[in-house]
Scaffold this motif. Structure first.
Motif, mmCIF file in Angstrom:
data_model
loop_
_atom_site.group_PDB
_atom_site.id
_atom_site.type_symbol
_atom_site.label_atom_id
_atom_site.label_comp_id
_atom_site.label_asym_id
_atom_site.label_seq_id
_atom_site.Cartn_x
_atom_site.Cartn_y
_atom_site.Cartn_z
ATOM 1 N N UNK A 197 -4.896 -1.159 48.645
ATOM 2 C CA UNK A 197 -4.359 -1.642 47.380
ATOM 3 C C UNK A 197 -5.389 -1.558 46.253
ATOM 4 N N UNK A 258 -7.398 -9.861 48.862
ATOM 5 C CA UNK A 258 -6.676 -10.658 49.842
ATOM 6 C C UNK A 258 -5.448 -9.955 50.421
ATOM 7 N N UNK A 259 -5.345 -8.652 50.213
ATOM 8 C CA UNK A 259 -4.222 -7.906 50.770
ATOM 9 C C UNK A 259 -4.497 -7.622 52.250
ATOM 10 N N UNK A 260 -3.467 -7.844 53.072
ATOM 11 C CA UNK A 260 -3.619 -7.545 54.491
ATOM 12 C C UNK A 260 -2.763 -6.347 54.854
ATOM 13 N N UNK A 261 -3.308 -5.483 55.646
ATOM 14 C CA UNK A 261 -2.559 -4.298 56.032
ATOM 15 C C UNK A 261 -3.159 -3.720 57.296
ATOM 16 N N UNK A 263 -3.060 -0.545 57.590
ATOM 17 C CA UNK A 263 -3.514 0.742 57.097
ATOM 18 C C UNK A 263 -4.801 0.554 56.306
#
Ligand SMILES: [Zn+2]
Ligand SMILES: [Zn+2]
Ligand SMILES: [Zn+2]
Lengths: 440, 439
Positions: A197, A258-261, A263
Motif C-alpha cells: 500500500x 498499519x496495512x496487513x496483507x 502480499x
C-alpha cells in the motif's frame, strides 16, 4: 592509416622464437607501422593492448599471448623463461589463419564485425561464451566480440549476436537470464519486500495461529504470554501443533501504515542509478553462448572484394566530395525537397579546436579523413561527405526521416567520442555534431 | 371410468358436515392449536401493529440515517469462504454500487483448491479488495470469519456470503438500526432467493424464505426474540464481537453468535429493507444435505450448548428464554408433536384417514394463501413475487411433509449420535476438538 598511427611512433620490440618472429608490445601505441607480414606472434603484457590488437583489422588473427597469469581472451600465457612452450600452439594457429591471409574485410560495420568474430572463433575452434564479471553493467561480458566492436554497451552486443544468430551464423544455447534496471540497464539490483500500500520497507512478518477448539485465528504475537502460547479468546494454552492448533499461513503488517496483507511488493532498487524498479518493470534478457555454424564457416571464407561492387571503394578521393560540388548538390536537394515530399538533412561535425591545433596540417587532414572513413559505413550510399575550410566534416543525409536523422546523429556522436576517448585522445567528448533540415 | 370426485366428493362433504365443530377440532387439534395461532393470528396482529406504527418508525429511521451519514464510520465487510473465487469480481461490482461507500472489503480464502487464490490476489492488486487473506490449510468457516475479524478496522463488521448480491441500499439499511438504539449489538439482513425460476425446488424455497425469513423475522424481531442472523448477510458491532470472542465452531454458527450476543446483553434486530439475494440449492438432494446441517445445529446449539438460557441464573433474561424457546418449540417440540398427532390419527381414526388427509391438505392450502397475503402486505417486490403464488398448493407437501421428515431425521441423528461433529463442513481437526470439549 589508423588513429593509433597518429598517436605514437615509438618502435616495438622484436624477438625470434623458433622459426617465428615475435613482437612484444608493452603499449598499444607501439602497434604503429607494424607490418603484419613480418610478425608471426604478438606478446602483450596489459589488457588494453590486448584489446587494441583484437580491434586492429590486420593483426587480430595473429597468435596472441599474454605475459603472466590470465583469464583474458588470448591464445595462452607467455612464460618469459621458457618462450618455446608456445611453439606447438603457434604451429596450429598459423596454419588455421593462413586461410584468411588474402581475404579482405567487408566495409559494412556490422558485416565486418561478424566476419572478424567468425574468423577468430573458427581459427581458434572456440565458442563465444559470455563470462560473468562485475565490471560489466549487466554482469556479463562477451569476450572477443566486445573487444572487436566499436560498441561498448553489452546490450548492443547481445542485439548484434542475436541478429547474427537469426541469420544462422550462430546456434545459440541459453545459459542464464538477467534482469536489469529499466532506467539504466544495470543488473546491480538490490531486492527487498515492501508494503503493497505505501511501499514502506518496515514490515513485520508473522505466522498466523489457528486455535481449533475456539476457532480463534490471529498472528502469533496475539498468543505470546510469558514465552508460552496462550489463546486470547479462551485462555487455553496451546501445546501441541496439529492437535491444539496449526499455523495456516503468514501475514505481513506494515509498521508505517498499519496495512496487513499476505502480499508484499518486491522492489528492485538499482545500485547504479537508485531507481526503485517494480518487478514488472525490470527488463529481462536471455544470455546465450554462441557456436559458429556451417554457414558461418562459409561466411568467414567469403571474399569481400566481390561484395563491394566497386561502389564503396575505400580510396580516399572517392570518400570525400569537393566542398563546392557538395554545396551545389545541397541546393538542388533543397529544391527537390520542396516539390517531392522528402526530407534531407545537413549534418556538421566538428572536432574540438584545441585537439586539431595540436596537430600539424598533414595530421589534421589525416585525422579528418580517417573520421570520414569511419562515418561512411553508417550512411546510405547516396549520402555525401565533404570537408569545409573551417575543418568541419559536412554530411548530406539524403531522404532521411527526422527520426533516422536523430538516430544516426546520436550513434555517431556516441561512437566517435567513445572511440577517441578509449584511444586516449581526451578524457572528454571532443566531437560535436549538429544537424538541420535543408528545407528552404 | 368415473372421475374421482363423482363418488368421493359427496361422501367427503357429507362426512365433514356430519362431524360438527367439536369433532373437527378434535381431529385437527394440531392444526388448530399450532398452525392457526402462529401463522394467522400473530402474522396479522404484527402486520396491524406495523401499519399503525409506520409513521413513528420511519421518523426514527430517518433520524438514525442522518446520524449514520454524519458520522460516516468505516465498515468492514468480511467474506470468509472456500472456493468462492468465481463470485468475487461480481461481488465487488455489486458492492461498488452501494449508497454507503465508506467500507473496506476483507476476503478470507479458507483453503480453496481452485483458482480462488489467484483471483483474490489479482483483485487485491487492482485495489478492488482491500485485504485478501488465504489460509493454505482449511480451518472451517468460523476460523476464517475470525481471521477476517482480526484484521478488520471498521466500527461495524458486515458478514456476507460471496455468492450473494445486494440491493444498492442494503449496506446502509443494515447499519442504520445501530444508530436507533445503543443496545443493538447485531442486525440481520433480509435474505431472498434469487434463482427461484431455476427449479421447483428453488421456487418452494423462495416461498419458504418469504414466510420464515422475511415475515417470520419481522415478527420475532418486533417481539424482541429475533435469534438468527443469517450468515449470508448480517452486521455486528465490532466491540460486541470482540466481547463475545467472535465466531465459534459451526455448523450453525450464525445462530450461535446471535445467541452469544443476546446473552451478553445486547439486542438483535432484523432489518427487512436490507435485502440480499442468494442462490438456493436447486436440487432436493443438495437441499436435504443443507437442511440436515441446519436442523442438527438446533439441537447442538439451542438445546445443548446454550441450555443455560432455560434455567434461572445470574444473566437470565426472559427475551432470551423466549427467543430460544420459540425456536426450539416450533421446530423440535412441534416436530415431535406432529408425530404424536399422526399416531393419534392412525390409532383412533384409521377408518376415515383418506378424508382426514384431504382435509389437512385443504386446510394447509388455505392457510398458505392467507399467509401469502400477509407477505404481500410486507413485501417491497410484490410484482416479482406474484409469480410464486401459483406454486402455493405444493407448499403443504413441501413444509408439511418434506421439511418435517428431514427435520426429524436431523434431530435423531444429532440427539442420539451427535452427527454434526462428523460433518465434513468442518475440518476434522476442529470438529474433534469441539466434540472432545463438548461445544
Ligand atoms: Zn504500508
Ligand atoms: Zn482458544
Ligand atoms: Zn538503474
Amino acid at each position: 592509416m589508423r588513429l593509433q598511427n597518429v598517436i605514437s611512433n615509438r618502435r616495438p620490440e622484436f624477438a625470434q622464437i623458433g622459426k617465428y618472429q615475435a613482437l612484444r608490445v608493452s603499449h598499444q601505441g607501439r602497434l604503429a607501422n607494424v607490418d603484419p607480414n613480418t610478425v608471426d606472434i604478438i606478446i602483450v603484457e596489459d589488457e588494453s593492448t590486448l584489446k587494441a590488437i583484437l580491434k586492429n583489422d590486420v593483426l587480430y588473427l595473429k597468435p596472441l599471448f599474454y605475459i603472466g597469469d590470465t583469464r583474458k581472451e588470448c591464445d595462452g600465457t607467455f612464460n618469459v623463461d621458457a618462450p618455446h612452450q608456445i611453439v606447438s600452439k603457434v604451429d596450429v594457429l598459423t596454419k588455421a589463419i593462413e586461410e584468411y591471409a588474402d581475404l579482405d574485410l567487408p566495409s559494412d560495420p556490422s558485416d565486418r564485425l561478424l566476419t572478424k568474430v567468425l574468423r577468430y572463433l573458427i581459427s581458434r575452434k572456440k565458442v563465444l561464451k559470455p563470462i560473468n564479471t562485475r565490471l560489466s553493467s549487466i554482469g556479463y561480458s562477451f569476450p572477443v566480440i566486445e573487444d572487436m566492436s566499436i560498441e561498448s554497451n553489452p546490450l548492443h552486443i547481445i542485439k548484434h549476436l542475436n541478429a547474427f544468430s537469426s541469420q544462422d551464423y550462430f546456434s545459440r544455447q541459453p545459459i542464464d537470464k538477467i534482469n536489469i534496471c529499466y532506467d539504466c540497464n544495470s543488473s546491480y539490483l538490490n531486492f527487498s519486500e515492501c508494503c503493497t500500500k505505501c511501499n514502506s520497507l518496515d514490515l513485520k512478518t508473522e505466522e498466523l495461529v489457528h486455535h481449533f477448539r475456539c476457532a480463534y485465528v490471529g498472528p502469533q504475537s496475539d498468543f505470546m504470554k510469558d514465552e508460552k502460547l496462550i489463546c486470547p479468546k479462551c485462555d487455553h494454552q496451546l501445546k501441541h501443533i496439529g492437535i491444539d492448533y496449526d499455523k495456516p499461513s503468514e501475514i505481513h503488517t506494515c509498521k508505517s501504515c498499519n496495512h496487513s496483507s499476505q502480499e508484499t511488493k518486491m522492489k528492485a532498487k538499482c545500485v547504479d542509478c537508485c531507481k526503485e524498479n517494480e518487478l514488472e518493470q525490470l527488463v529481462t534478457y536471455d544470455i546465450h553462448e554462441y557456436r559458429p555454424t556451417e554457414k558461418a564457416v562459409a561466411k568467414s571464407l567469403e571474399s569481400t572484394k566481390a561484395q563491394s561492387f566497386g561502389i564503396q571503394s575505400e580510396e580516399e578521393h572517392d570518400l570525400l566530395t569537393n566542398y563546392g560540388a557538395f554545396n551545389m548538390i545541397k541546393s538542388h536537394e533543397a529544391k527537390r525537397q520542396s516539390i517531392a515530399n522528402t526530407s534531407t538533412f545537413e549534418m556538421i561535425m566538428s572536432v574540438e579546436d584545441k585537439i586539431l591545433n595540436g596537430l600539424n596540417e598533414g595530421m589534421q587532414m589525416a585525422m579528418l579523413q580517417e573520421l570520414a572513413s569511419i562515418i561512411k559505413p553508417y550512411l546510405k550510399h547516396n549520402d555525401l561527405i565533404a570537408l569545409d575550410r573551417d575543418r568541419n566534416i559536412n554530411v548530406l543525409l539524403i531522404d532521411y526521416t527526422s527520426q533516422e536523422n536523430e538516430v544516426i546523429q546520436d550513434t555517431l556522436h556516441y561512437n566517435l567520442n567513445k572511440m577517441l576517448m578509449d584511444n586516449g585522445w581526451s578524457n572528454h567528448e571532443i566531437i560535436s555534431i549538429t544537424s538541420r533540415s535543408i528545407k528552404e | 371410468m368415473t372421475p374421482v370426485w363423482e363418488y368421493f366428493l359427496p361422501d367427503y362433504i357429507s362426512y365433514w358436515i356430519a362431524a360438527g365443530i367439536p369433532k373437527f377440532v378434535r381431529i385437527f387439534w394440531y392444526f388448530v392449536i399450532f398452525e392457526l395461532t402462529r401463522y394467522i393470528s400473530i402474522d396479522f396482529l404484527i402486520a396491524f401493529y406495523f401499519k399503525i406504527t409506520e409513521k413513528r418508525r420511519s421518523k426514527k429511521w430517518m433520524t438514525a440515517r442522518n446520524k449514520l451519514f454524519a458520522e460516516n464510520p468505516l465498515i468492514s465487510i468480511i467474506i470468509p469462504g472456500k472456493n468462492e473465487g468465481p463470485h468475487l469480481f461480481k461481488l465487488t461490482k455489486s458492492l461498488a454500487e452501494q449508497t454507503y461507500k465508506h467500507f473496506e472489503l476483507i476476503i478470507v480464502d479458507d483453503g480453496s483448491n481452485d483458482d480462488t487464490p489467484t483471483i483474490g490476489k489479482n483483485l487485491e492488486r487492482l485495489g478492488l479488495i482491500h485485504t485478501f487473506l488465504r489460509n493454505e490449510m482449511r480451518g472451517g468457516k468460523a476460523s476464517a470469519a475470525n481471521l477476517a475479524l482480526r484484521y478488520s478496522k471498521g466500527k461495524i463488521v458486515v458478514h456476507l456470503d460471496a455468492d450473494c448480491s445486494f440491493d444498492c441500499d442494503a449496506i446502509e439499511n443494515i447499519i442504520i438500526p445501530f444508530y436507533m438504539d445503543d443496545k443493538i449489538g447485531a442486525v440481520g439482513g433480509n435474505v431472498k432467493v434469487r434463482n427461484y425460476r431455476d427449479s421447483l425446488c428453488a421456487k418452494l424455497q423462495a416461498i419458504e424464505y418469504l414466510k420464515t425469513v422475511s415475515i417470520g423475522r419481522i415478527i420475532t424481531s418486533t417481539l424482541g426474540i429475533y435469534k438468527i442472523i443469517s450468515g449470508a448477510f448480517g452486521a455486528f458491532r465490532m466491540d460486541v464481537l470482540d466481547k463475545v470472542g467472535g465466531w465459534d465452531i459451526g455448523p450453525g454458527l450464525d445462530g450461535d453468535i446471535t445467541v452469544k450476543i443476546r446473552k451478553s446483553g445486547y439486542k438483535t434486530v432484523f432489518s427487512p429493507t436490507a435485502i440480499c439475494l442468494t442462490n438456493a440449492p436447486s436440487k432436493f438432494k443438495v437441499l436435504t444435505k443443507q437442511r440436515l446441517r441446519w436442523d442438527k445445529s438446533i439441537i447442538r446449539f439451542r438445546v445443548r450448548k446454550h441450555k443455560d438460557v432455560y434455567f434461572p441464573h445470574q444473566g437470565f433474561s426472559w427475551s432470551n428464554f423466549f427467543a430460544l424457546f420459540e425456536n426450539v418449540f416450533y421446530n423440535v417440540v412441534l416436530d415431535l408433536t406432529w408425530w404424536i398427532y399422526i399416531i393419534d390419527m392412525v390409532l383412533n381414526y384409521s377408518s376415515s384417514l383418506d378424508f382426514i388427509i384431504y382435509m389437512n391438505l385443504t386446510l394447509y392450502f388455505c392457510v398458505g394463501f392467507v399467509q401469502m397475503t400477509s407477505i404481500y402486505i410486507f413485501s417491497e417486490r410484490r410484482k416479482e413475487e406474484l409469480y410464486l403464488w401459483r406454486y402455493l398448493p405444493l407448499m403443504s407437501l413441501y413444509t408439511g411433509l418434506y421439511l418435517r421428515f428431514v427435520r426429524s431425521r436431523a434431530y435423531i441423528d444429532e440427539w442420539f449420535f451427535r452427527k454434526s461433529y462428523d460433518d465434513p463442513w468442518n475440518p476434522v481437526k476442529s470438529s474433534s476438538q469441539a466434540k472432545a470439549n463438548g461445544f
